[in-house]
Design a protein around this motif. Sequence first.
Motif, short mmCIF file in Angstrom:
data_model
loop_
_atom_site.label_atom_id
_atom_site.label_comp_id
_atom_site.label_asym_id
_atom_site.label_seq_id
_atom_site.Cartn_x
_atom_site.Cartn_y
_atom_site.Cartn_z
N GLN A 80 32.78 43.34 45.58
CA GLN A 80 33.94 42.59 46.03
C GLN A 80 34.44 41.70 44.90
OE1 GLN A 80 35.53 42.77 49.02
NE2 GLN A 80 34.19 44.50 49.51
N PRO A 81 35.75 41.53 44.76
CA PRO A 81 36.27 40.65 43.71
C PRO A 81 35.78 39.22 43.92
CG PRO A 81 37.99 41.22 45.28
CD PRO A 81 36.82 42.10 45.60
N THR A 82 35.42 38.57 42.83
CA THR A 82 34.93 37.20 42.92
C THR A 82 36.10 36.22 42.97
OG1 THR A 82 34.80 37.08 40.50
CG2 THR A 82 32.82 37.78 41.69
N THR A 83 35.88 35.11 43.64
CA THR A 83 36.92 34.08 43.73
C THR A 83 36.96 33.31 42.42
OG1 THR A 83 36.48 33.88 46.09
CG2 THR A 83 37.69 32.09 45.04
N PRO A 84 38.14 33.10 41.84
CA PRO A 84 38.25 32.38 40.56
C PRO A 84 37.65 30.98 40.65
CG PRO A 84 40.32 33.45 41.11
CD PRO A 84 39.45 33.56 42.32
N PRO A 85 37.02 30.51 39.58
CA PRO A 85 36.40 29.18 39.59
C PRO A 85 37.37 28.06 39.94
CG PRO A 85 35.68 30.44 37.67
CD PRO A 85 36.78 31.23 38.32
N GLU A 86 38.63 28.17 39.48
CA GLU A 86 39.59 27.11 39.77
C GLU A 86 39.91 27.03 41.26
OE1 GLU A 86 41.94 30.67 38.05
OE2 GLU A 86 40.01 29.65 37.72
N ALA A 87 39.84 28.17 41.94
CA ALA A 87 40.06 28.17 43.38
C ALA A 87 38.89 27.54 44.10
CB ALA A 87 40.29 29.59 43.89
N PRO A 105 46.31 28.71 45.35
CA PRO A 105 46.10 29.69 46.42
C PRO A 105 46.28 29.08 47.80
CG PRO A 105 44.00 28.98 45.50
CD PRO A 105 45.08 28.41 44.61
N THR A 106 46.79 29.89 48.73
CA THR A 106 46.97 29.42 50.10
C THR A 106 45.66 29.44 50.88
OG1 THR A 106 47.54 31.66 50.83
CG2 THR A 106 49.36 30.20 50.16
N HIS A 107 44.68 30.18 50.37
CA HIS A 107 43.37 30.21 51.02
C HIS A 107 42.32 30.59 49.98
CE1 HIS A 107 44.98 34.36 51.38
NE2 HIS A 107 43.75 34.70 51.07
N VAL A 108 41.10 30.25 50.29
CA VAL A 108 39.98 30.52 49.37
C VAL A 108 38.78 30.97 50.19
CG1 VAL A 108 38.36 29.53 47.70
CG2 VAL A 108 40.76 28.81 47.68
N GLU A 109 38.14 32.03 49.73
CA GLU A 109 36.91 32.50 50.36
C GLU A 109 35.73 32.02 49.54
OE1 GLU A 109 34.95 36.66 52.04
OE2 GLU A 109 36.98 36.61 51.20
N GLY A 110 34.75 31.39 50.20
CA GLY A 110 33.58 30.87 49.50
C GLY A 110 33.68 29.37 49.31
N PRO A 111 32.76 28.78 48.53
CA PRO A 111 31.76 29.45 47.70
C PRO A 111 30.54 29.97 48.46
CG PRO A 111 31.56 27.08 47.47
CD PRO A 111 32.78 27.32 48.31
N ARG A 112 30.28 29.46 49.67
CA ARG A 112 29.13 29.94 50.42
C ARG A 112 29.50 31.16 51.26
NH1 ARG A 112 27.75 24.17 53.11
NH2 ARG A 112 30.04 24.20 53.16
N GLU A 113 28.51 31.90 51.68
CA GLU A 113 28.75 33.03 52.55
C GLU A 113 29.32 32.54 53.88
OE1 GLU A 113 25.40 35.53 53.13
OE2 GLU A 113 25.13 35.97 51.00
N GLU A 114 30.19 33.35 54.47
CA GLU A 114 30.82 33.02 55.74
C GLU A 114 31.61 31.71 55.68
OE1 GLU A 114 30.72 35.31 57.94
OE2 GLU A 114 29.15 36.50 56.96
N GLU A 115 32.20 31.43 54.51
CA GLU A 115 33.00 30.21 54.34
C GLU A 115 34.43 30.59 53.94
OE1 GLU A 115 32.83 25.80 52.20
OE2 GLU A 115 31.48 27.40 51.53
N PHE A 116 35.41 29.98 54.60
CA PHE A 116 36.82 30.28 54.35
C PHE A 116 37.62 29.00 54.51
CE2 PHE A 116 41.03 31.97 54.98
CZ PHE A 116 41.06 33.16 54.26
N SER A 117 38.53 28.74 53.57
CA SER A 117 39.33 27.52 53.61
C SER A 117 40.80 27.84 53.39
CB SER A 117 38.86 26.53 52.53
OG SER A 117 37.51 26.18 52.70
N TRP A 118 41.66 26.98 53.94
CA TRP A 118 43.11 27.11 53.78
C TRP A 118 43.66 25.87 53.07
CZ3 TRP A 118 40.49 28.16 58.28
CH2 TRP A 118 40.60 29.46 58.81
N GLU A 119 44.71 26.07 52.29
CA GLU A 119 45.45 24.93 51.75
C GLU A 119 46.19 24.29 52.92
OE1 GLU A 119 47.66 22.11 49.78
OE2 GLU A 119 48.71 23.68 50.91
#
Length: 238
Positions: free
Chosen positions: A3-10, A58-72
């Motif tokens: 799976q693509p990794t989430t950019p560090p800045e996100a 980004p309008t949303h970010v997945e991670g950094p932990r498993e099962e974690e999702f955030s929105w702007e």
Amino acid sequence: MDQPTTPPEALALVRDHTIYACVMGSRAFGLATEASDTDRRGVYLAPTPLFWRFEKPPTHVEGPREEEFSWELERFCELALRANPNILECLHSPLVERLTPLGEELLSLREAFLSRRAYATFTRYAMSQHAKLVADVRIHGAPRWKHAMHLLRLLLSCRDLLRTGRLTIDATEHRDRLLAVRRGELTWPETDTWMTRLHEEADTALTTTPLPPDPDHARVADFLLHTRRTSALARAHQ
């Protein structure tokens, strides 16, 4: 394929700028078992100067932990104003892990997001999930019982929201029977009948609901403008 990794800045936005974070899923619903995951959801406020660039945050970010999702914050508010069930429920989690003063302001707007639009969004989502369960029964002889349990919980939440004007996600009152559904102890006809009755009760509740026709868009817009302005001024004084 990985799976693509989430950019560090996100990920840094989640780490440094989260204003509200909570646990959702079975743990928030009072339906957790020993095997339940911990689903985390959050809201971050991207610093205003980041919007002055061609590349927006980004309008949303997945991670950094498993099962974690955030929105702007802005995206979160947009979805909440549309009565997105998952978003509205995030605002009512009893398991809060992080809450800043801005997060407290967001939670103070919970009622501003609630309206009769919830009937359409909750029931539309419920019907799509029900269709998948029916397909499972047709193909495999049984539904995915965990999904059936969560659909029943959603319908209970929808019915009670329409009846009272308050969104409650704690299903502890119905825990025993809902977990019985998850274990496959109710037949599919029994489970389906329960779903149908809850949908009918939601239909009835809509006719007398205390919810307003529409959310308080202006109040939410004022809050968002305030947060953006405050963020910009804080950067200017650094």
